[in-house]
Write an enzyme that holds these catalytic residues in place. Structure first.
Site, PDB file in Angstrom:
ATOM      1  N   GLN A  75      35.196  59.004  30.472  1.00 39.71           N
ATOM      2  CA  GLN A  75      35.756  59.188  31.762  1.00 39.71           C
ATOM      3  C   GLN A  75      35.139  59.976  32.717  1.00 39.71           C
ATOM      4  OE1 GLN A  75      37.626  56.665  32.703  1.00 39.71           O
ATOM      5  NE2 GLN A  75      38.060  55.566  30.574  1.00 39.71           N
TER       6      GLN A  75
ATOM      7  N   LYS B 280      31.052  51.684  30.971  1.00 43.25           N
ATOM      8  CA  LYS B 280      32.263  52.589  32.064  1.00 43.25           C
ATOM      9  C   LYS B 280      31.289  53.151  33.138  1.00 43.25           C
ATOM     10  CE  LYS B 280      35.391  53.394  28.545  1.00 43.25           C
ATOM     11  NZ  LYS B 280      36.442  52.819  28.560  1.00 43.25           N
TER      12      LYS B 280
ATOM     13  N   CYS C 215      45.065  53.510  24.392  1.00 43.59           N
ATOM     14  CA  CYS C 215      44.541  53.941  23.141  1.00 43.59           C
ATOM     15  C   CYS C 215      44.860  55.373  23.133  1.00 43.59           C
ATOM     16  CB  CYS C 215      43.182  53.599  23.057  1.00 43.59           C
ATOM     17  SG  CYS C 215      42.803  51.826  23.141  1.00 43.59           S
TER      18      CYS C 215
HETATM   19  N1  PMP Z   1      37.163  57.996  25.089  1.00 44.23           N
HETATM   20  C1  PMP Z   1      37.734  57.698  26.273  1.00 44.23           C
HETATM   21  C2  PMP Z   1      38.356  59.106  27.348  1.00 44.23           C
HETATM   22  C3  PMP Z   1      37.833  56.396  26.803  1.00 44.23           C
HETATM   23  O1  PMP Z   1      38.501  56.156  28.039  1.00 44.23           O
HETATM   24  C4  PMP Z   1      37.433  55.136  26.163  1.00 44.23           C
HETATM   25  C5  PMP Z   1      37.440  53.981  26.572  1.00 44.23           C
HETATM   26  N2  PMP Z   1      38.624  53.277  26.992  1.00 44.23           N
HETATM   27  C6  PMP Z   1      36.801  55.622  24.831  1.00 44.23           C
HETATM   28  C7  PMP Z   1      36.647  57.021  24.428  1.00 44.23           C
HETATM   29  C8  PMP Z   1      35.987  54.510  24.129  1.00 44.23           C
HETATM   30  O2  PMP Z   1      34.824  54.172  24.668  1.00 44.23           O
HETATM   31  P1  PMP Z   1      34.477  52.651  24.110  1.00 44.23           P
HETATM   32  O3  PMP Z   1      35.328  51.736  23.779  1.00 44.23           O
HETATM   33  O4  PMP Z   1      33.266  52.441  25.168  1.00 44.23           O
HETATM   34  O5  PMP Z   1      33.541  53.065  22.912  1.00 44.23           O
END
Ligand code: PMP
Length: 403
Positions: free
Chosen positions: A201, A224, A362
């Site tokens: 982020q 992202k 999450c």
């Molecule tokens: N860490 C953070 C702080 C996140 O916001 C996210 C995605 N929501 C992730 C890890 C995981 O990223 P990805 O699903 O692209 O592997």
């Protein structure tokens, strides 16, 4: 920044949903793609496609140049010392799992401790729990204030002679807190402990310099930061990556294979088994070029201003509760309104064309800390506008009156 002109680079932003103009406030989950990124994917498939690294022919060499050029673009973007320190992965989650697997194998024994923060994403909790189950490591948790700031004294007190690694998010995907990772890394280093920063982020929203932070490992996702899905990065200091065993076997990660003995390739290929997503890495580089041309500092300033405006407007709504009130915040606002369930609020906003995220994001341990089940989360990008924020506020007012 000319936001209207920038918006024209993102075709999806001019579509409607349920007959309403789309207001896309789910940028924390994934960002939309500028035309140049999508075009790069099509163009490479149409005119360059060939497997990288192992071909003597023209196309393979050209595809390899694009792929390795992308590595250099990433290196420059986060100011790593060398492209040997840039490992391509599928995303933040795989980057952290890679590290958990390799670092765990090399350095973690029963009773060793890994420090994580209470505001970590599941991707930076579960891989360490899997290691706990397999190897008997201990997970120590950095607590936070009610405003969503990590307690630095409590953090410093967690270190002991069994501490082996610190894993902390640069910016919380729920609270928006920008953690003082540079200072936290200095504290860890004073104890001889390396640090993994989850930059998922942060990288899309601010200039990140891994050398200035002195991060030992830094993970982020391409999707992202306006790039394609399926590509991510694990940065690691060469001195650390050199000491870690491979993650997966096969393909590019070998130097020589016989049934008796296999030797491994040099960095970063030692960690890149199988055909990489070379189309994706090239498209990610175009995305990084795109945001670099806008200027990460300009993006940061614009998003800060937009978030300030949104926070002020949202605060004026009766019954509004905002989670995460650290002084230094990224462009994320999590909230609840009165007794309205986050899922109902999100669903009704959706009907008005407003895309927000609802639920635990999450980060269930963080939800437990906050004593709630979930929130509504609006997360902004440089292509969002104050008018869109006004639409969100009007939408919430409308839902509030329905209840
Ligand atoms: N860490 C953070 C702080 C996140 O916001 C996210 C995605 N929501 C992730 C890890 C995981 O990223 P990805 O699903 O692209 O592997």
């Amino acid at each position: 920044m000319d936001i209207q002109k920038i918006r024209e680079d993102f075709p999806i932003l001019s579509r409607t949903v349920y007959g309403k103009p789309l207001v896309y406030f789910d940028n924390g989950a994934t960002t939309q793609k500028p035309r140049c990124v999508v075009d790069a994917i099509a163009e490479e498939y149409y005119s360059v496609n060939a497997n990288v690294h192992r071909g003597v022919h023209f196309l393979s060499q050209q595809a390899t140049e694009l792929h390795e050029g992308a590595r250099e673009t990433v290196r420059k973007f986060i100011n790593a010392r060398s492209t040997s320190e840039i490992v391509f992965t599928r995303g933040t989650t795989e980057s952290i799992n890679l590290l958990a697997s390799s670092f765990g194998e090399a350095f973690l024994r029963e009773g060793d401790e890994v420090i994580v923060s209470v505001m970590e994403h599941h991707s930076d909790i579960v891989p360490w729990q899997l290691l706990r189950d397999r190897r008997g490591i201990v997970i120590r948790v950095i607590p936070m204030t009610d405003r969503g700031e990590l307690l630095t004294d409590a953090y410093a007190a967690l270190f002991n002679e069994r501490t082996r690694l610190v894993c902390v998010t640069h910016v919380s995907n729920v609270l928006g807190t920008v953690n003082p990772v540079r200072e936290m890394i200095a504290t860890a280093h004073a104890h001889g402990v390396p640090v993994l920063v989850d930059g998922a982020q942060a990288v899309p929203h601010m200039a990140v310099d891994v050398q200035a932070l002195d991060a030992d490992f830094y993970a982020f996702s391409g999707h992202k930061v306006y790039g394609p899905t399926g590509v991510g990065v694990l940065y690691g200091k060469e001195e650390w990556l050199d000491r870690l065993p491979p993650y997966q076997g096969g393909g590019e990660m070998i130097q020589h294979v016989s049934f008796e003995r296999t030797t491994f390739n040099e960095l970063p290929y030692k960690f890149e088994a199988g055909t990489p997503d070379y189309i994706g890495t090239h498209a990610l580089a175009r995305a990084l070029d795109y945001v670099s041309a806008l200027g990460m500092d300009q993006i940061d300033a614009y998003e800060q201003e937009l978030t300030r405006y949104a926070t002020e407007r949202l605060r004026s709504i009766e019954g509004m509760r905002i989670f995460g009130e650290a002084p230094h915040k990224g462009s994320v606002i999590s909230f609840l309104v009165g007794n309205i369930h986050h899922f109902d609020l999100g669903t009704l906003l959706d009907r008005l064309g407003i895309a927000v995220r609802t639920g635990h994001h999450c980060a269930q341990p963080l939800m437990q800390r906050l004593g709630i089940e979930g929130t509504v989360r609006a997360s902004f990008s440089f292509y969002n506008t104050k008018e869109e924020v006004d639409t969100l506020v009007a939408g919430i007012e409308r839902v509030r009156h329905m209840f």
